[in-house]
Every structure is written in structure tokens, then in C-alpha cells.
Design a protein around this motif. Structure first.
Motif, PDB file in Angstrom:
ATOM      1  N   ARG A   6       1.206  -1.560   0.171  1.00 34.05           N
ATOM      2  CA  ARG A   6      -0.235   0.557  -0.535  1.00 34.05           C
ATOM      3  C   ARG A   6       0.917   1.261  -0.065  1.00 34.05           C
ATOM      4  O   ARG A   6       0.809   2.416  -0.622  1.00 34.05           O
ATOM      5  N   VAL A   7       2.070   0.950   0.774  1.00 33.19           N
ATOM      6  CA  VAL A   7       2.862   2.321   0.954  1.00 33.19           C
ATOM      7  C   VAL A   7       2.807   3.352  -0.706  1.00 33.19           C
ATOM      8  O   VAL A   7       3.148   4.497  -0.793  1.00 33.19           O
ATOM      9  N   PRO A   8       3.656   2.356  -1.746  1.00 34.67           N
ATOM     10  CA  PRO A   8       4.009   2.849  -2.890  1.00 34.67           C
ATOM     11  C   PRO A   8       2.781   3.933  -3.512  1.00 34.67           C
ATOM     12  O   PRO A   8       2.914   4.542  -3.501  1.00 34.67           O
ATOM     13  N   ILE A   9       1.320   2.862  -2.965  1.00 28.88           N
ATOM     14  CA  ILE A   9       0.791   3.456  -3.607  1.00 28.88           C
ATOM     15  C   ILE A   9      -0.398   4.540  -2.702  1.00 28.88           C
ATOM     16  O   ILE A   9      -0.685   5.840  -3.622  1.00 28.88           O
ATOM     17  N   ILE A  10       0.294   4.954  -1.606  1.00 30.52           N
ATOM     18  CA  ILE A  10      -0.383   6.315  -0.433  1.00 30.52           C
ATOM     19  C   ILE A  10       0.734   7.544  -0.907  1.00 30.52           C
ATOM     20  O   ILE A  10       0.019   8.281  -1.207  1.00 30.52           O
ATOM     21  N   ALA A  11       2.162   6.876  -1.644  1.00 27.26           N
ATOM     22  CA  ALA A  11       2.587   7.367  -1.791  1.00 27.26           C
ATOM     23  C   ALA A  11       2.456   8.267  -3.254  1.00 27.26           C
ATOM     24  O   ALA A  11       2.721   9.509  -2.952  1.00 27.26           O
ATOM     25  N   CYS A  12       1.990   7.682  -3.951  1.00 24.30           N
ATOM     26  CA  CYS A  12       1.033   7.974  -5.423  1.00 24.30           C
ATOM     27  C   CYS A  12       1.028   8.826  -5.046  1.00 24.30           C
ATOM     28  O   CYS A  12       0.483  10.162  -5.538  1.00 24.30           O
ATOM     29  N   LEU A  13      -0.294   8.427  -4.178  1.00 28.50           N
ATOM     30  CA  LEU A  13      -1.749   9.572  -3.711  1.00 28.50           C
ATOM     31  C   LEU A  13      -1.872  11.089  -3.765  1.00 28.50           C
ATOM     32  O   LEU A  13      -1.612  12.241  -3.925  1.00 28.50           O
ATOM     33  N   LEU A  14      -0.171  10.678  -2.152  1.00 30.19           N
ATOM     34  CA  LEU A  14      -0.207  11.838  -2.014  1.00 30.19           C
ATOM     35  C   LEU A  14       0.734  12.917  -3.110  1.00 30.19           C
ATOM     36  O   LEU A  14       0.847  14.126  -2.348  1.00 30.19           O
ATOM     37  N   LEU A  15       1.488  11.914  -3.502  1.00 30.71           N
ATOM     38  CA  LEU A  15       2.411  13.058  -4.808  1.00 30.71           C
ATOM     39  C   LEU A  15       1.596  13.597  -5.618  1.00 30.71           C
ATOM     40  O   LEU A  15       1.190  14.557  -5.943  1.00 30.71           O
ATOM     41  N   LEU A  16       0.309  12.966  -6.090  1.00 33.61           N
ATOM     42  CA  LEU A  16      -0.869  13.932  -7.156  1.00 33.61           C
ATOM     43  C   LEU A  16      -1.566  14.801  -6.527  1.00 33.61           C
ATOM     44  O   LEU A  16      -1.666  15.592  -7.151  1.00 33.61           O
ATOM     45  N   ALA A  17      -1.896  14.211  -4.882  1.00 34.47           N
ATOM     46  CA  ALA A  17      -2.796  15.265  -4.436  1.00 34.47           C
ATOM     47  C   ALA A  17      -1.460  16.832  -4.166  1.00 34.47           C
ATOM     48  O   ALA A  17      -1.904  17.735  -4.697  1.00 34.47           O
ATOM     49  N   PHE A  18      -0.514  16.273  -3.795  1.00 33.67           N
ATOM     50  CA  PHE A  18       0.270  17.589  -3.587  1.00 33.67           C
ATOM     51  C   PHE A  18       0.514  18.659  -5.218  1.00 33.67           C
ATOM     52  O   PHE A  18       0.100  19.478  -5.723  1.00 33.67           O
ATOM     53  N   CYS A  19       0.671  17.487  -6.175  1.00 37.39           N
ATOM     54  CA  CYS A  19       0.708  17.993  -7.649  1.00 37.39           C
ATOM     55  C   CYS A  19      -0.149  18.910  -8.023  1.00 37.39           C
ATOM     56  O   CYS A  19      -0.243  20.063  -8.581  1.00 37.39           O
ATOM     57  N   CYS A  20      -1.355  17.766  -7.498  1.00 35.78           N
ATOM     58  CA  CYS A  20      -2.604  19.227  -7.989  1.00 35.78           C
ATOM     59  C   CYS A  20      -2.886  20.302  -7.426  1.00 35.78           C
ATOM     60  O   CYS A  20      -3.152  21.366  -7.996  1.00 35.78           O
ATOM     61  N   TYR A  21      -2.640  20.339  -6.136  1.00 37.20           N
ATOM     62  CA  TYR A  21      -2.180  21.481  -5.287  1.00 37.20           C
ATOM     63  C   TYR A  21      -0.951  22.484  -5.606  1.00 37.20           C
ATOM     64  O   TYR A  21      -1.861  23.975  -6.004  1.00 37.20           O
ATOM     65  N   ALA A  22      -0.024  21.737  -6.271  1.00 35.48           N
ATOM     66  CA  ALA A  22       0.836  23.232  -6.686  1.00 35.48           C
ATOM     67  C   ALA A  22      -0.130  23.791  -7.946  1.00 35.48           C
ATOM     68  O   ALA A  22       0.569  24.578  -8.547  1.00 35.48           O
ATOM     69  N   THR A  23      -0.096  22.716  -9.022  1.00 30.86           N
ATOM     70  CA  THR A  23      -0.675  23.426  -9.843  1.00 30.86           C
ATOM     71  C   THR A  23      -1.848  24.383 -10.045  1.00 30.86           C
ATOM     72  O   THR A  23      -1.990  25.370 -10.143  1.00 30.86           O
ATOM     73  N   LEU A  24      -3.085  24.182  -8.946  1.00 28.84           N
ATOM     74  CA  LEU A  24      -4.157  25.129  -9.049  1.00 28.84           C
ATOM     75  C   LEU A  24      -3.608  26.016  -7.996  1.00 28.84           C
ATOM     76  O   LEU A  24      -3.794  27.283  -8.235  1.00 28.84           O
ATOM     77  N   ALA A  25      -2.328  26.600  -6.760  1.00 31.89           N
ATOM     78  CA  ALA A  25      -2.321  27.231  -6.447  1.00 31.89           C
ATOM     79  C   ALA A  25      -0.897  28.574  -7.112  1.00 31.89           C
ATOM     80  O   ALA A  25      -1.108  29.239  -7.588  1.00 31.89           O
ATOM     81  N   VAL A  26      -0.224  28.059  -8.258  1.00 32.48           N
ATOM     82  CA  VAL A  26       0.478  28.310  -9.224  1.00 32.48           C
ATOM     83  C   VAL A  26      -0.777  29.305 -10.280  1.00 32.48           C
ATOM     84  O   VAL A  26      -0.981  29.977 -10.601  1.00 32.48           O
ATOM     85  N   ALA A  27      -1.644  28.167 -10.486  1.00 31.51           N
ATOM     86  CA  ALA A  27      -2.628  28.445 -11.692  1.00 31.51           C
ATOM     87  C   ALA A  27      -3.576  29.688 -11.535  1.00 31.51           C
ATOM     88  O   ALA A  27      -4.439  30.417 -11.917  1.00 31.51           O
ATOM     89  N   ALA A  28      -3.500  29.901 -10.109  1.00 27.96           N
ATOM     90  CA  ALA A  28      -4.485  30.920  -9.576  1.00 27.96           C
ATOM     91  C   ALA A  28      -3.356  32.316  -8.985  1.00 27.96           C
ATOM     92  O   ALA A  28      -4.058  33.045  -8.270  1.00 27.96           O
ATOM     93  N   THR A  29      -3.217  32.550  -9.535  1.00 30.85           N
ATOM     94  CA  THR A  29      -2.125  34.156 -10.017  1.00 30.85           C
ATOM     95  C   THR A  29      -2.622  35.242 -10.215  1.00 30.85           C
ATOM     96  O   THR A  29      -3.980  34.636 -10.962  1.00 30.85           O
ATOM     97  N   ILE A  30      -2.976  35.980 -10.246  1.00 32.36           N
ATOM     98  CA  ILE A  30      -3.827  37.375 -10.862  1.00 32.36           C
ATOM     99  C   ILE A  30      -2.572  37.620 -11.596  1.00 32.36           C
ATOM    100  O   ILE A  30      -1.727  38.445 -11.367  1.00 32.36           O
ATOM    101  N   LYS A  31      -2.972  37.196 -12.794  1.00 34.02           N
ATOM    102  CA  LYS A  31      -2.258  37.686 -13.634  1.00 34.02           C
ATOM    103  C   LYS A  31      -2.768  39.436 -14.562  1.00 34.02           C
ATOM    104  O   LYS A  31      -4.289  39.543 -14.476  1.00 34.02           O
ATOM    105  N   ILE A  32      -1.916  39.805 -14.951  1.00 31.42           N
ATOM    106  CA  ILE A  32      -1.571  41.938 -15.149  1.00 31.42           C
ATOM    107  C   ILE A  32      -0.594  42.118 -16.227  1.00 31.42           C
ATOM    108  O   ILE A  32       0.420  40.770 -16.113  1.00 31.42           O
ATOM    109  N   GLY A  33      -0.662  42.572 -17.298  1.00 32.70           N
ATOM    110  CA  GLY A  33      -0.080  42.723 -18.241  1.00 32.70           C
ATOM    111  C   GLY A  33       0.704  43.881 -18.481  1.00 32.70           C
ATOM    112  O   GLY A  33      -0.132  44.569 -17.795  1.00 32.70           O
ATOM    113  N   GLU A  34       1.598  44.189 -19.425  1.00 34.08           N
ATOM    114  CA  GLU A  34       2.472  44.965 -19.197  1.00 34.08           C
ATOM    115  C   GLU A  34       2.886  45.492 -20.113  1.00 34.08           C
ATOM    116  O   GLU A  34       3.983  44.772 -21.404  1.00 34.08           O
TER     117      GLU A  34
END
Lengths: 402, 338, 285
Positions: A6-34
Motif C-alpha cells: 500500500r505504501v507506494p500507492i499512498i505515496a503516489c496518491l500523496l504525490l498526485l494530491a500535492f501536484c494538484c495543489y501545486a498546479t492549482l496554487a500556481v494557476a491561481a495567480t492574478i495575471k496582469i500585463g504590461e
């Protein structure tokens, strides 16, 4: 045995969750242009605007961003050409879908960008735009922190109240901003009873002003207002000196109130007048701390002292980011129309000006100070309530100076 | 044996070139889709097509043997003419663009009266000087042209309506691109017609041996005048299109050396006496400059144009496309190689 | 005021002649137009500026370096021109135009578009002569220009080399038949031209300011004066320079500073209208 599988599966799930969180965090930037001219003939000033904008964004991000979200600045170069400016605006508004635009230098570039921004309902707070035309086209998505009146009124004031020239000459360069400046100043002065003896237009990059200088001397001009730029002042003042033209004052609203100019001209810069919206040391009352913070941060980011052009970039971006913060605080969605409403209601005190916009998008409180170079430093001489020194008028004759 | 082989090779090369050209055209037509509607790519190619039309128009004059360094005069007059008519009188740009072209042709007439008698080198120098005149007048005539203020907020090209379809031109990079592409193709066709007509043949004769042409009865001056007028007219039209696409013009911009010099560079590098050469050079060199050299050298990337024109004049005077075509024509048109 | 116009007209005009002299000489001897002339002038100015600014070299000592650089570029140009086929005049215009674009972009790259000025404080003083005030920079301009022009005049009139050059200018074929190496004369013309540009460039940088696109104005100026004077007539060049400068100053005074640029254009077109055969009117084609 089970836990080992189970450990590798849990590790993968955690990793996946982390990636989702990371992409969401990054995607949630406020984009302004100049969009600034970073190459081409306006490269120098465009870069300075960009630096001011960068400082404002860095400042906000370092203090936690807006509503917990980081601000992402997407910068583009319009190469000092209007058609490139249009395509960059299309890219940022239509494709990258920025929430708002800032930056900009010179109306020929800001104008086309504002039209594109209007089409996509993207609010645009321009850093450096002067001409009347741009706010008379009914573009409710266009705002600017500067306008020509801010230059004209103080000059008009000091000329009509203190200097009172008998024979005034207004010179200007063959560019849209400089030309409109000359017209507006002339009308304002005439309304207050100061006549203009002569108005002359020259091409930017004129290699020799001697005939013009001779003409002005023969007309016994006592005060010259020149709407030219740094290089024109460099040459003209030198030729005025060389020809020993007696003059009571030389006023150059554009390009003089900069350290680089004062250094280049050395002693010849003494007694020259200019206008200044902000300078390290010349800031709105009650903003000294903010001003110093800006100077320090700018110094650490770019290793030199900021000038008024940098400050224009900073001011427009701060105004924009504050408006976005207001929208987030009111728990409204971050859309163009909502940001526009927030901008329309904005009232923010910054070192350069108290930022508030009128119905057309013009700044209500943008006023320059008239400054004079005394002992190699910029001293504010008008309006009296903000003066740091009194004007030395008339200036000593060239022969009595070094 | 070897002669037949060489001939076969050239025939193959000829067909290959035709295929390449057809492929190029398809790529151009599909560019918006291929570039994922990237505004950057479209803008670069729109400007490249614009410059291509300028190069084609410039070439109409150069075929007569005269080199002009002052075509920006026509570009600027066309731009200002069309802009003022549409801005002040409210006339639709579809009407004012041809009118702008006519104005430019009128200025070409003035240039002709002043300069056409001159020998080619002096004609070139005269055109270099000539640009200053409409430029300074436009810049100083505040009442008419707003002088140095420039013209802001020009009406764009109105969108086309075909039944229920609505094609936005000035407001959309894709629309602008297709508009300029269509204009370019139309101009190309017109140039082909001109070159293959009596006018074209006469100009070729004049270019190659003026004295002999005159002896044969060709009205040299009239044909040279006609080529100058046509060249000015189309340059003016391009200027007018530019004004309505960008919707902002200023004297320094539209009378600038950029619009005089670069079309000349393209025409010479592509092939001064060919039909397609100038356009091809524009479509290859300008994107090359913008996509590759500009990012590498934000200041000074235009050195490319100086370098290619020097190389062209020294090593390939008939231009890249001209050289390529010469090889084909020998074997195809005359039927034999000897 | 008109005395100021006259004085500045003559001083600036003499400088214009200095600038045009190299162009006229090159054209006279080799029948090629050098459209990069103005850019070479600015380049020489930039070299002087760079040495003065970065290494603190005194202004006077920057002249030899400027001349050297101008010489190198001119000789490269001369080699390029020697590779050209007929029609020489037209091809030289196009090739030199290409060189001008190269130089402009090179200067843009190395020095950026900022305006540069060489400050020589000594030149900012001047003397009073009755009602006229002459700055030292004007005096230097006048003196240096006339000195160099005078030397060139002496060279052309009183030395063997000068006579050979003049013979080549008057009739290339006859000169070559007379045993003059026309090719070498071409190299010599370019070298003298480089010397003149190398002297004029730093001077230009001290009284005006340098920026990469300033060359075009200088080239137009050289063309105007050369067409006015005809070939090989130094006195004509001096007169042409003075007339052009006076015309420009008068236009500023009478019409306004914004009409200045049109003066040289109108002058060129008028001259060409009067002399449609161009400079070499006498020669058969």
C-alpha cells in the motif's frame, strides 16, 4: 506484506494530491500585463516604466500577494511601433487573458492599446499618457495616472504669478505630446494675461540651434519655455551660453529633472527650471515613508536611484493592484467590469499623487511641482505651499557664472 | 548526352519550384490556423505582406531602370490623404483608400516633372531629397493635417458583411491578415499583367538600351512617367491601408526611411526585374529579421537589410529569384539550351 | 540679428564644406556616390566620444584614432566599390546605402540610441568683437575647416599627386592614357576622404550631438554642396557650403525653425532642375 504494497500507492496518491495543489496554487495567480517600448527609439523610457511596474509587483508579492494569491506580471515589448503595440495587446487580452493592463509610454502607443483593451473589457491603467484625445473617446476601461494639464497648470501659475515675462518664447519639438503642450500652455497663459512673443517648432534631433538662438536673442526674449527633450536642452542651453544670450529663465518641463541630465550638464544646469511629479526627496505630504520604501526597494532591485519615470510605472501599477484588492475584499469575482468599477471609485495616496480618476479616466490630482536646479540639486519652487526654496530669478548672466 | 541530362535537371528544378510556390501559398492561406491564431505571428506576417506590396509597387518603377530612394513620399501622402478624407469628411475607408492612391499618384506626377529627366544616379539622389518636401509640409500644415500631433483614432476598415457572415477586419488580427493577403495577391496579379503587357516590354527595352528604344519609336519619357505614376499609386494605396489598419499616423512614421528603404532592399534582393521576386524576399527576410534577429539583437537587428543588399548587388544582381528563374527560362521558353 | 546669421552661416558653412569635400573628391575621382558618408562622419565622432568618455583621453588626441577608423572603413568601401559592375554610379548608391544601414545598426548596437555630446569646456568661452560675439567653438570650426580646405587646395594645385588627381577627375580615360594609375588614384581619393571625415567627425561630436541616425542629414548636405559646386572646384564647394548654411539660417529666421529641413531638399532639386545632366555635364556619356 499488505502495508508494503500500500505504501507506494499512498505515496503516489500523496504525490498526485500535492501536484494538484501545486498546479492549482500556481494557476491561481492574478495575471496582469504590461506593454512598454523596450526596444526602438523609446527604449530608454519604456524600460524605466517597466522597472517601476516591476517594483510595485514585487512589493505586493513580498507582502503576501492579493487575497493570498501571487501577482503574475506578463511583460511585452511594443518596439516603439503602434502596430506591434496592437498585436501585443491582442495577445495579452485575447489570448493570455490578463485581468488588467498597465505600463505604456507615449500616446501613439497607449492609444491603440487602449482601443484593444476596450474591446476585451480589460481595464488599462496607463503610466505615461498625456494628450487630451485619449480620454475623450468614451473608453470607460481606460485610466491614466498622468495628463498634460499636470505640466501646464503649474508652469502657467509660476509664469503668471511670479516670473511675469515680458517677452516669452515657447519652443517645442515636432512630436504630438510636445506640440499639444505648447498649445495648451499658450492658451492658459493668454487667459491669464501673459502674451507669448514667439512660438517655434523644431525637429527632434536638430543638430544646431544657432540661427534659432540668434533669432530669439534679437527679439530680446527674456524667458524661454522649451518642450524639447533632454538632448535638445543639452544642446540649446550650451548654445545659449556660447552665444552669451542674456536670459532671465530657461524652463524645460521634459527631460531636465533627472540626475543623469544634471550630471551631464554639470555647472550649466544651474538655475534651469523644470517640472517634477516626484523625486527622491520631493514627495507628497505624508508619504515620506512610502517614498523611501520605494527608493530602497528600487535601489536593491536595480542598483541605482529611481527617477520620476520609474515612479509613473509604480503609481499606475499600485493603483491597479489596489483596485483588484478591493474587488477581492468585497468578495466579488475578478472580472474586467468589476475591476473597472473599483478603479472608478479609487482614492489612494501615493508618493507621486493622490490617485483618483474622473469620469473620463483622467487623474484628478496629478500636478507637477515647478523645480529649479540649485547647487546641483532639484529644489521645488512652486506652488508656494510645497516649495523647498525660493526661485532664483532672474538667473545670473553667463559671463558672471563659471 | 550530358546536355539532355542538364536539361532534364532544369525541368525538374522548374517543376520543383512551382510546387514549392504552391505550397508556400497554401501555408500563407492557412497561417492563422497553423499558428494557433498567435497574434504575434499574424502581426509579423501582416507587416511582411504589407512590405511585400510596397516592394512590388517599387519594382514597377525599377523595371524602367530608375531606382527611387524616396517612395515613402507616396506612402505618407496616401496614408494622410485617406486618413484625412475619412476622418474629417466621414467618407468610408473603402472609398478613401483609392483616393489616397490617386493623391499619391499626383505627388508622383510632381516628382516626375522635377526629376524624371535626370540620369538614373541623379534621379535616385533627387528622390532621396524629395521626401523631405511632403514630410515637412505635412508636419507644418497644422490646420489641415494637425501637424506634429499626428492623426489619432482613424476609422478602421469596416467589417464586411456577406449575408449572415460578418468579417471583422481592422479589429481582428486574422481579419487584417487576410485583407492584406488578398490585396497582395491582387497586386501581384496586376503586376504580372503590367509586366507582360506592352508597357512591360517597352520598359524592358528602355531599361536595356534607351537610345535604341527611342530609335525604334518607343516614347521613352511617357512610359517612364506611366511606370512612376503606377508605382506611386500602389504605394499610396498601401499607405492608406496601413493608416486604417493601425489607425494612428504621424509624419515621422509614414514618411520615414523604413518605408522607403526596406521595399527597395526586398525588390533588389528578390529580383528587380521579376514579378514574384520582391514579394518572396519580403516574406522571407522580414519574418527572419523579426523572429530570429530581433530577439538576438534588440538594438541593431536591421543590419540584416544592409548586409543582404550589399551581397545582392555584388554577387547576385538579378536577385535570388531572378537567378533561379533565368535558369528555367532558358530551357523552357526557348526550347533549347544552345 | 543678421550679423549673427552671417557669422553662423559662414562658420557652419565652412564646416559643411569640410564635410562635403571628402564626398566630392571621392565622387570626382571614382564616379561613385558614397551614401554612407554621413554615417562615417558619425562613426568618427563616436570613436572620439568613446575614447574621451571611457579612457579620459583629451579631445585633441582622439582625432588620430578617428582618422584611423575612418581610413579602415573607407578602404573597405573602396574595395567593395571596385567589385561593382556597371552602371557604377547607381550600383554604388545602392551598395553604399547598404553600408550606411550596417554602420547605423552597428552604432545603435554599440552606443545605443542615446544622444552623446563631447564636452570641451575650453570651447564654451568666446570673444566679443563690437556687437558680434564669437564662441571659441565657432572659431575653432571656422579655423580648422578653412585650414584643412586650404591644405587640400595646395595639395591639388601644387603637388604632383594633386595634379594626377585632378587629371583623373577631369577625364579618366585621358589620365589613364597619360600613364596615371587610375585605380591608385581611387584609393588615394578614398584615403584623403577618410582623413577629412576623421577630422570632421570629432568636431561634429563636440558641437552637435551624436546619435545613430544623424548621418542622413550629413549625407544630404554633402550631396547638395557637391552638386552645387561641380567637380574638382574647391572654391565652388566653399561657396556652396556657405550658401547652404546661410539659406538654412535665413529660413529659420524668416519662416521658422520647423522649415529648416526642407532647405537642402529644395536646393538639391532646384540645382538638378537647372543642371539636369548633373555634375559631369561636360562629359559625354
Amino acid at each position: 506484506m499488505l502495508c508494503c504494497r500500500r505504501v507506494p500507492i499512498i505515496a503516489c496518491l500523496l504525490l498526485l494530491a500535492f501536484c494538484c495543489y501545486a498546479t492549482l496554487a500556481v494557476a491561481a495567480t492574478i495575471k496582469i500585463g504590461e506593454i512598454n517600448p523596450l526596444s526602438g527609439r523609446l527604449a530608454k523610457q519604456g524600460l524605466e516604466i517597466h522597472q517601476g511596474v516591476a517594483v510595485a509587483v514585487a512589493e505586493v508579492n513580498e507582502t503576501g500577494g492579493l487575497g493570498g494569491r501571487q501577482v503574475e506580471l506578463i511583460s511585452r515589448d511594443d518596439q516603439s511601433q503602434p502596430d506591434v503595440a496592437i498585436s501585443r495587446a491582442e495577445e495579452l487580452c485575447g489570448w493570455k487573458k490578463v485581468l488588467a493592463l498597465t505600463g505604456g509610454y507615449v500616446d501613439s502607443l497607449v492609444g491603440p492599446i487602449s482601443e484593444v483593451a476596450k474591446k476585451y473589457q480589460v481595464p488599462y491603467v496607463a503610466s505615461a499618457s498625456l494628450q487630451k484625445e485619449l480620454t475623450q473617446r468614451g473608453n470607460s476601461y481606460f485610466f491614466r495616472v498622468a495628463r498634460l494639464q499636470g505640466f501646464v497648470e503649474p508652469l502657467c501659475g509660476i509664469l503668471s504669478e511670479h516670473l511675469r515675462p515680458q517677452r516669452l518664447a515657447i519652443l517645442h519639438a515636432a512630436t504630438p505630446g510636445s506640440t499639444e503642450f505648447a498649445h495648451d500652455l499658450e492658451s492658459c497663459l493668454q487667459a491669464r494675461g501673459i502674451g507669448v512673443k514667439v512660438t517655434e517648432k523644431f525637429r527632434p534631433g536638430t543638430p544646431d540651434f544657432t540661427p534659432l538662438v540668434g533669432k530669439l536673442a534679437s527679439m530680446n526674449i527674456d524667458v524661454i519655455v522649451s518642450g524639447g527633450f533632454s538632448a535638445d536642452h543639452l544642446l540649446m542651453v550650451r548654445q545659449l551660453k556660447e552665444n552669451r544670450v542674456s536670459l532671465k529663465a530657461y524652463i524645460g518641463p521634459f527631460g531636465i529633472a533627472y540626475e543623469s541630465f544634471i550630471r551631464e550638464m554639470a555647472d550649466d544646469a544651474e538655475y534651469l527650471y523644470s517640472t517634477c511629479a516626484w523625486s527622491p526627496g520631493i514627495t507628497q505630504p505624508n508619504t515620506e515613508h512610502m517614498s523611501q520604501t520605494f527608493v530602497d526597494r528600487f535601489q536593491s532591485m536595480f542598483h541605482r536611484k529611481p527617477n520620476t519615470t520609474n515612479m509613473h510605472g509604480y503609481t499606475s501599477t499600485r493603483a491597479l493592484l489596489t483596485a483588484i484588492k478591493m474587488v477581492l475584499q468585497q468578495k466579488k469575482s475578478l472580472t474586467g467590469p468589476n475591476i473597472r468599477l473599483a478603479l472608478a471609485e479609487l482614492d489612494l495616496l501615493l508618493p507621486m499623487e493622490r490617485v483618483a480618476f474622473d469620469k473620463r479616466g483622467d487623474p484628478r490630482h496629478y500636478q507637477h511641482l515647478v523645480v529649479q536646479i540649485q547647487k546641483g540639486r532639484l529644489e521645488a519652487v512652486y506652488p508656494p505651499e510645497r516649495a523647498t526654496a525660493s526661485a532664483i530669478f532672474p538667473m545670473p548672466h553667463w559671463s558672471r557664472r563659471k | 548526352m550530358s546536355k539532355a541530362k542538364a536539361k532534364n535537371q532544369r525541368v525538374k528544378q522548374f517543376h520543383l519550384t512551382k510546387v514549392a510556390l504552391a505550397l508556400g501559398l497554401v501555408l500563407l492561406l492557412l497561417l492563422p490556423v497553423l499558428s494557433h491564431y498567435s497574434d504575434y505571428v499574424l502581426q509579423v506576417f501582416t507587416h511582411a505582406l504589407l512590405l511585400a506590396t510596397l516592394a512590388l509597387a517599387w519594382n514597377i518603377l525599377s523595371v524602367s531602370g530608375s531606382i527611387s530612394l524616396g517612395h515613402a513620399a507616396f506612402f505618407g501622402v496616401g496614408a494622410y490623404g485617406s486618413a484625412l478624407l475619412s476622418l474629417d469628411l466621414g467618407v468610408s475607408p473603402w472609398v478613401t483608400i483609392p483616393l489616397g492612391g490617386l493623391l499619391a499618384a499626383a505627388v508622383a506626377m510632381i516628382m516626375a516633372l522635377l526629376c524624371l529627366r535626370l540620369r538614373s544616379a541623379y534621379f535616385a539622389l533627387a528622390t532621396l531629397a524629395f521626401v523631405e518636401i511632403p514630410k515637412v509640409i505635412t508636419d507644418n500644415w497644422n490646420g489641415l493635417t494637425r501637424g506634429s500631433l499626428g492623426l489619432v483614432g482613424l476609422p478602421g476598415l469596416p467589417s464586411l458583411r456577406l449575408g449572415s457572415y460578418h468579417f471583422d477586419i481592422s479589429g481582428s488580427p486574422t481579419g487584417s491578415y487576410y485583407f492584406v493577403l488578398c490585396y497582395g495577391l491582387v497586386l501581384l496579379l496586376l503586376v504580372a499583367v503590367i509586366f507582360r503587357s506592352n508597357l512591360g516590354l517597352a520598359l524592358q527595352a528602355i531599361r536595356e538600351e534607351e537610345v535604341a528604344a527611342e530609335a525604334v519609336g518607343i516614347q521613352v519619357q511617357q512610359y517612364r512617367l506611366l511606370s512612376l505614376l503606377l508605382s506611386g499609386f500602389f504605394t499610396g494605396i498601401t499607405g492608406a491601408c496601413y493608416a486604417h489598419l493601425v489607425r494612428y499616423i504621424e509624419p515621422g512614421l509614414v514618411y520615414g526611411l523604413h518605408f522607403s528603404a526596406i521595399p527597395m532592399v526586398f525588390a533588389i534582393c528578390g529580383g528587380r526585374f521579376t514579378i514574384l521576386g520582391p514579394a518572396l524576399a519580403a516574406l522571407v527576410l522580414y519574418p527572419l529579421d523579426q523572429f530570429i534577429f530581433h530577439p538576438l539583437l534588440p538594438a541593431g537587428h536591421e543590419f540584416l537589410y544592409g548586409a543582404v543588399i550589399i551581397l545582392a548587388i555584388l554577387f547576385m544582381p538579378s536577385g535570388f529569384w531572378g537567378r533561379l528563374r533565368k535558369g528555367h527560362l532558358v530551357s523552357i521558353k526557348t526550347g533549347s539550351i544552345e | 540679428m543678421w550679423t549673427t546669421v552671417l557669422v553662423s552661416g559662414i562658420t557652419l558653412g565652412s564646416f559643411y564644406t569640410l564635410v562635403a569635400l571628402g564626398f566630392a573628391l571621392i565622387f570626382g575621382v571614382t564616379h561613385t556616390f558614397n551614401l554612407a558618408h554621413g554615417e562615417l562622419l558619425i562613426l568618427a565622432g563616436y570613436v572620439a566620444y568613446w575614447l574621451w568618455k571611457s579612457f579620459g583621453i583629451p579631445f585633441l588626441f582622439t582625432f588620430p584614432a578617428a582618422v584611423l577608423v575612418a581610413l579602415v572603413v573607407c578602404l573597405v568601401l573602396q574595395r567593395l566599390f571596385s567589385l561593382l559592375r556597371e552602371p557604377m554610379e547607381l550600383n554604388s548608391i545602392v551598395v553604399s546605402f547598404g553600408v550606411a544601414v550596417l554602420l547605423q545598426n552597428g552604432m545603435l548596437f554599440f552606443f545605443s540610441g542615446d544622444y552623446r555630446l563631447i564636452r570641451v569646456p575650453a570651447l564654451h568661452q568666446g570673444l566679443h568683437l563690437q556687437t558680434i560675439y564669437l564662441s571659441y567653438s565657432q572659431l575653432t570650426l571656422l579655423a580648422l575647416s578653412l585650414l584643412v580646405i586650404g591644405l587640400i587646395y595646395l595639395l591639388m594645385r601644387h603637388t604632383y599627386l594633386g595634379k594626377a588627381l585632378r587629371a583623373t577627375i577631369q577625364n579618366r580615360e585621358a589620365a589613364s592614357l597619360a600613364g596615371i594609375d587610375v585605380g591608385r588614384m581611387g584609393v588615394l581619393a578614398f584615403s584623403i576622404g577618410a582623413l577629412l571625415i576623421g577630422l570632421a567627425g570629432p568636431l561634429y561630436g563636440s558641437i552637435h550631438y551624436l546619435y545613430p541616425t544623424a548621418g542622413l542629414q550629413a549625407t544630404l548636405l554633402a550631396i547638395t554642396i557637391t552638386i552645387f559646386a561641380g567637380v574638382g572646384r574647391i572654391r565652388g564647394l566653399i561657396l556652396g557650403g556657405w550658401i547652404l548654411a546661410l539659406a538654412e539660417s535665413s529660413a529659420v529666421v524668416l519662416l521658422g525653425a520647423s522649415w529648416r529641413e526642407m532647405v537642402s531638399a529644395v536646393m538639391i532639386l532646384t540645382l538638378l532642375a537647372i543642371r539636369p545632366q548633373g555634375i559631369l555635364g561636360r562629359e559625354q556619356k
